[in-house]
Design an enzyme around this catalytic site. Structure first.
Site, PDB file in Angstrom:
ATOM      1  N   SER A   1     -58.172 -14.610  16.777  1.00 57.06           N
ATOM      2  CA  SER A   1     -58.353 -16.045  16.619  1.00 57.06           C
ATOM      3  C   SER A   1     -59.836 -16.335  16.488  1.00 57.06           C
ATOM      4  O   SER A   1     -60.667 -15.749  17.187  1.00 57.06           O
ATOM      5  CB  SER A   1     -57.779 -16.799  17.828  1.00 57.06           C
ATOM      6  OG  SER A   1     -58.210 -18.153  17.845  1.00 57.06           O
TER       7      SER A   1
ATOM      8  N   HIS B   1     -28.790 -15.756  23.355  1.00 58.48           N
ATOM      9  CA  HIS B   1     -29.291 -17.144  23.381  1.00 58.48           C
ATOM     10  C   HIS B   1     -30.743 -17.182  23.858  1.00 58.48           C
ATOM     11  O   HIS B   1     -31.217 -18.203  24.343  1.00 58.48           O
ATOM     12  CB  HIS B   1     -28.422 -18.026  24.283  1.00 58.48           C
ATOM     13  CG  HIS B   1     -26.956 -17.839  24.067  1.00 58.48           C
ATOM     14  ND1 HIS B   1     -26.258 -18.482  23.069  1.00 58.48           N
ATOM     15  CD2 HIS B   1     -26.060 -17.044  24.716  1.00 58.48           C
ATOM     16  CE1 HIS B   1     -24.990 -18.103  23.117  1.00 58.48           C
ATOM     17  NE2 HIS B   1     -24.850 -17.223  24.105  1.00 58.48           N
TER      18      HIS B   1
END
Length: 492
Positions: free
Chosen positions: A297, A167
């Site tokens: 970036s 999870h």
């Protein structure tokens, strides 16, 4: 003044291709081998080869076809006037007849026997099957190379403990190598599925307009044995061991379902693997290769974005969507065939293999340069391990004469205090120090370091890695032992 985005300028002849849309799969991602495999040059030269082997086989079975005609056809396999063919198709609205005419123009002696007794699907479908077979032969070694690179990584890190996640919450420890084996297991199933789809392929052969071989039976004056022999000869010359015994005008479109289904399943595997890598990159535990001059970036110079894994996820998502196309096509093929399977198959089948080919090149590149950060992994383990070790401490206390319920309550209380430090104050997990300071745990204080060693919590993970690679991965790679060398080079 507003900028116009509708330019009417015509570029120089050498730049004409820049004025036309090209699929990014071709322009940016797929290999030259796969791009050529779905090219017009491969397609139409294969049509001519099929007409040649049909004529050769018909001569062998008894038709009056001369060596001169066969030689003329053979010498003009690649002598294709694409401009003439395009003009003829525009006029005739029939691609096969346009190319029959174009081939006949450079083979005047052979013109009477080109396409003799055949229907359009003789060249159309049989060429598709040849191209699909050859596409499999391009991607299978690539997939094998990905599996081999990842299996090396798994062996190298089979003993390195790391937090498991269920999870996406910290769970019992595993190892970096064992997690890689989860990825390997899926890829090995893909290798099996794609190999099976490849080996299940047969040839359409010579079946005629509705699959009854009536035109060929007429050619051989009702001699069924000669028709069967013709089918066997053509199939063998095309490089196939078997032909489908029954077809309509086309081979069953269920074949396309099996093929694209296997590729889409590979796409799902790659998406899962690269998503895991992206999540681990966020945790700074593992990174894909990042080159010296690579820019992460345009705005944030410090960033090391997992762009290869993101690209894989993007392409894989497209590949997974393609499986619906052949399913719908199969479902609406009325009786012996309809032509609403033509335009979409030109797109879907090529894009399926181009996307799979692109994915495997990128994936191999990733696997060849994966970087692991053991110290970061260790720090994350130490933040969670004290909680996970509580049961081991309880058992040790019981063995030393303690009461299980009392021990559980002490650890529960200390765990809540330690969790508050982590969650509310942003501090480190100090559960172990709290246990050491608590007199109740004096009987096991000397055992705590041993009880908390990460390798005590990985179970049989290292052994499972070795066993899995030796029993499943290595045998699966054996047929590809001679094609496992070579690095993956990316164009962008």
């Amino acid at each position: 003044m507003a900028v116009s985005f509708h330019s009417g300028v015509v570029m120089a002849e050498k730049d004409q291709e820049k004025q036309s849309y090209r699929s990014p799969l071709v322009a940016r991602y797929a290999s030259k081998d796969m791009v050529y495999n779905f090219s017009d040059a491969k397609k139409f030269s294969t049509w001519r080869k099929l007409w040649l082997i049909l004529a050769k086989s018909q001569k062998k079975v008894g038709l009056n076809i001369t060596d001169v005609q066969l030689k003329e056809m053979e010498e003009n396999i690649d002598n294709i006037d694409f401009k003439m063919a395009a003009e003829e198709e525009k006029k005739r609205r029939h691609d096969v007849m346009a190319h029959v005419y174009t081939f006949a123009q450079c083979c005047p002696a052979a013109a009477p026997i080109i396409h003799l007794g055949a229907t359009s699907c003789y060249v159309g479908d049989n060429t598709d099957l040849i191209v699909l077979r050859d596409a499999f032969d391009i991607i299978l070694p690539k997939l094998a190379r990905c599996i081999q690179r990842l299996s090396q990584f798994a062996r190298n890190y089979k003993d390195l403990p790391t937090l498991g996640f269920t999870h996406y919450q910290p769970a019992q420890l595993t190892t970096v190598g064992k997690r890689a084996c989860l990825w390997l297991s899926d890829l090995c199933m893909d290798l099996r599925n794609i190999s099976r789809a490849r080996s299940d392929m047969r040839f359409r052969g010579v079946k005629g307009t509705t699959g009854t071989q009536a035109s060929f039976l007429a050619l051989f004056d009702g001699n069924a044995e000669k028709v069967e022999e013709l089918d066997r000869l053509v199939t063998s010359l095309a490089g196939f061991d078997e032909a489908y015994i029954v077809t309509g005008q086309t081979y069953s479109r269920k074949v396309d379902v099996d093929i694209i289904g296997a590729l889409a399943s590979l796409g799902a595997s790659v998406h899962k693997i690269c998503t895991d890598i992206r999540l681990l990159a966020n945790l700074k535990e593992l990174e894909e290769p990042f080159e010296k001059d690579q820019v992460g970036s345009s705005a944030m110079p410090y960033k090391r974005n997992p762009m290869r894994s993101e690209r894989c996820c993007s392409l894989a998502r497209h590949l997974m969507t393609l499986c619906m196309n052949p399913l719908q096509t199969l479902s609406v093929q009325w009786f012996e065939r309809t032509l609403d399977d033509s335009a979409n198959r030109r797109i879907c089948l090529a894009e399926g293999f181009l996307a799979a080919d692109s994915l495997l090149s990128i994936l191999q590149n990733i696997f060849e340069g994966l970087v692991v950060y053991p110290k970061v992994i260790e720090r994350h383990i130490l933040q969670e391990l004290p909680f996970m070790a509580s049961e081991n401490i309880i058992m040790a206390m019981v063995k030393a004469g303690g009461n299980r319920q009392e021990c559980h309550e002490h650890i529960r209380t200390l765990s809540q205090e330690a969790a508050a430090v982590v969650k509310q104050e942003g501090g480190d997990n100090d559960l172990v120090e709290r246990i050491k300071r608590t007199d109740y745990f004096n009987p096991v204080r000397d055992q705590l370091d041993q009880l908390l060693h990460p390798k005590s919590f990985v179970g049989r993970a290292p052994d499972q890695v070795v066993q899995f690679i030796e029993k499943e991965v290595s045998p699966a790679l054996r047929p590809y032992s001679e094609v496992l060398e070579g690095k993956a080079e990316l164009s962008v």
